[in-house]
Write a protein that holds these residues in place. Structure first.
Motif, PDB file in Angstrom:
ATOM      1  N   ASN A  74       0.822  -1.211   0.000  1.00 33.13           N
ATOM      2  CA  ASN A  74       0.000   0.000   0.000  1.00 33.13           C
ATOM      3  C   ASN A  74       0.855   1.259   0.000  1.00 33.13           C
ATOM      4  O   ASN A  74       0.542   2.245  -0.692  1.00 33.13           O
ATOM      5  CB  ASN A  74      -0.926   0.006   1.215  1.00 33.13           C
ATOM      6  N   GLN A  75       1.933   1.235   0.768  1.00 31.98           N
ATOM      7  CA  GLN A  75       2.820   2.397   0.787  1.00 31.98           C
ATOM      8  C   GLN A  75       3.476   2.601  -0.578  1.00 31.98           C
ATOM      9  O   GLN A  75       3.586   3.733  -1.066  1.00 31.98           O
ATOM     10  CB  GLN A  75       3.893   2.235   1.864  1.00 31.98           C
ATOM     11  N   ALA A  76       3.881   1.507  -1.210  1.00 31.76           N
ATOM     12  CA  ALA A  76       4.491   1.603  -2.533  1.00 31.76           C
ATOM     13  C   ALA A  76       3.520   2.198  -3.546  1.00 31.76           C
ATOM     14  O   ALA A  76       3.881   3.069  -4.351  1.00 31.76           O
ATOM     15  CB  ALA A  76       4.961   0.226  -2.992  1.00 31.76           C
ATOM     16  N   TRP A  77       2.265   1.747  -3.502  1.00 30.34           N
ATOM     17  CA  TRP A  77       1.271   2.276  -4.436  1.00 30.34           C
ATOM     18  C   TRP A  77       0.986   3.749  -4.156  1.00 30.34           C
ATOM     19  O   TRP A  77       0.820   4.548  -5.085  1.00 30.34           O
ATOM     20  CB  TRP A  77      -0.004   1.446  -4.355  1.00 30.34           C
ATOM     21  N   PHE A  78       0.939   4.121  -2.897  1.00 28.39           N
ATOM     22  CA  PHE A  78       0.776   5.526  -2.520  1.00 28.39           C
ATOM     23  C   PHE A  78       1.910   6.368  -3.115  1.00 28.39           C
ATOM     24  O   PHE A  78       1.679   7.426  -3.711  1.00 28.39           O
ATOM     25  CB  PHE A  78       0.770   5.641  -0.992  1.00 28.39           C
ATOM     26  N   LEU A  79       3.142   5.890  -2.979  1.00 33.71           N
ATOM     27  CA  LEU A  79       4.294   6.621  -3.509  1.00 33.71           C
ATOM     28  C   LEU A  79       4.234   6.721  -5.030  1.00 33.71           C
ATOM     29  O   LEU A  79       4.553   7.758  -5.612  1.00 33.71           O
ATOM     30  CB  LEU A  79       5.584   5.931  -3.069  1.00 33.71           C
ATOM     31  N   ARG A  82       1.996   9.359  -6.237  1.00 36.34           N
ATOM     32  CA  ARG A  82       2.565  10.699  -6.040  1.00 36.34           C
ATOM     33  C   ARG A  82       3.793  10.912  -6.924  1.00 36.34           C
ATOM     34  O   ARG A  82       4.560  11.846  -6.721  1.00 36.34           O
ATOM     35  CB  ARG A  82       2.937  10.899  -4.574  1.00 36.34           C
ATOM     36  N   ASP A  83       3.985  10.041  -7.910  1.00 34.32           N
ATOM     37  CA  ASP A  83       5.102  10.134  -8.870  1.00 34.32           C
ATOM     38  C   ASP A  83       6.462   9.997  -8.202  1.00 34.32           C
ATOM     39  O   ASP A  83       7.478  10.452  -8.756  1.00 34.32           O
ATOM     40  CB  ASP A  83       5.044  11.449  -9.665  1.00 34.32           C
ATOM     41  N   ARG A  84       6.503   9.330  -7.064  1.00 34.21           N
ATOM     42  CA  ARG A  84       7.781   9.060  -6.389  1.00 34.21           C
ATOM     43  C   ARG A  84       8.182   7.629  -6.768  1.00 34.21           C
ATOM     44  O   ARG A  84       8.158   6.709  -5.965  1.00 34.21           O
ATOM     45  CB  ARG A  84       7.614   9.265  -4.889  1.00 34.21           C
ATOM     46  N   SER A 117       3.494   3.934 -15.612  1.00 34.39           N
ATOM     47  CA  SER A 117       3.223   5.343 -15.321  1.00 34.39           C
ATOM     48  C   SER A 117       4.477   6.190 -15.475  1.00 34.39           C
ATOM     49  O   SER A 117       4.393   7.396 -15.742  1.00 34.39           O
ATOM     50  CB  SER A 117       2.674   5.488 -13.900  1.00 34.39           C
ATOM     51  N   ASN A 118       5.622   5.569 -15.305  1.00 34.31           N
ATOM     52  CA  ASN A 118       6.895   6.277 -15.438  1.00 34.31           C
ATOM     53  C   ASN A 118       7.532   6.053 -16.814  1.00 34.31           C
ATOM     54  O   ASN A 118       8.686   6.418 -17.030  1.00 34.31           O
ATOM     55  CB  ASN A 118       7.862   5.820 -14.334  1.00 34.31           C
ATOM     56  N   GLY A 119       6.781   5.421 -17.731  1.00 35.16           N
ATOM     57  CA  GLY A 119       7.296   5.186 -19.075  1.00 35.16           C
ATOM     58  C   GLY A 119       8.378   4.132 -19.157  1.00 35.16           C
ATOM     59  O   GLY A 119       9.093   4.056 -20.164  1.00 35.16           O
ATOM     60  N   GLN A 120       8.506   3.298 -18.136  1.00 34.43           N
ATOM     61  CA  GLN A 120       9.515   2.234 -18.130  1.00 34.43           C
ATOM     62  C   GLN A 120       8.871   0.953 -18.684  1.00 34.43           C
ATOM     63  O   GLN A 120       8.552   0.021 -17.948  1.00 34.43           O
ATOM     64  CB  GLN A 120      10.049   2.015 -16.715  1.00 34.43           C
TER      65      GLN A 120
END
Length: 207
Positions: A74-79, A82-84, A117-120
């Motif tokens: 959940n923390q990873a998805w939250f980050l 937020r584009d982190r 989402s980050n184009g990777q």
């Protein structure tokens, strides 16, 4: 405390965020060392766009239970939201490295979407292929894998996976049909495009 936490979870799932927050606060007041409650409180704060409070709650949950895969996910998805992205992928890796972690498919799906989402795109494909190996019948995995393959111009492979999704009546929707139509157009298969257009008009006229 457990009853309050279950109530909070139910209210949150039903979109009653303020009530959910009240209940999870009562749960924590009754049992201040329950990591699950802080995890849920973090999700609630995230939904309210109270990012600092969400981060504090995730930190408290992981302080109480450092190897809790659900909180790490959940923390990873939250980050990621937020584009982190680098921080998010680090947390996904920690969750996936946990022995006996049971939600690997779910985390690989989220990880793949986050990479996308980050184009990777190569990394996204690898994560989503792993999720597909684990849960081939999951339409969300098939759809997102098709999106990534479309972005990578692997149109035949994208067509294979989205067709499997659209062959399941409970999984098909306007979004899956529209993706399939775009893929078939790239492949120059006009009859398939027309067929998908008809399915869209007949089944999802308001879309």
């Amino acid at each position: 405390a457990r009853v309050r936490l279950q109530l909070a979870s139910d209210y949150f799932a039903n979109g009653q965020i303020e009530v959910a927050l009240d209940e999870v606060k009562r749960s924590i007041a009754a049992k201040p060392d329950m990591a699950d409650a802080y995890n849920l409180r973090a999700l609630i704060y995230a939904a309210m766009r109270e990012d600092r409070l969400a981060e504090d709650s995730f930190a408290r949950a992981l302080q109480l239970s450092p190897r809790d895969g659900a909180t790490l996910h959940n923390q990873a998805w939250f980050l990621c939201q937020r584009d982190r992205f680098a921080e998010a992928q680090a947390q996904f890796s920690v969750a996936l490295a946990l022995p006996q972690y049971r939600d690997t498919a779910r985390t690989q799906l989220a990880r793949g979407v986050c990479y996308g989402s980050n184009g990777q795109w190569p990394e996204a494909e690898a994560a989503l292929m792993r999720a597909y190996e684990l849960e081939p019948a999951n339409p969300s995995v098939g759809f997102n894998l098709s999106v990534v393959l479309y972005q990578r111009q692997a149109y035949e492979r994208a067509s294979f996976y989205i067709t499997r999704v659209n062959d399941v009546p409970q999984a098909v929707n306007a979004q899956t049909l529209w993706l399939a139509a775009r893929i078939e157009r790239k492949l120059g298969r006009d009859a398939a495009v027309r067929g998908l257009g008809s399915r869209l008009r007949q089944g999802f006229a308001q879309s």
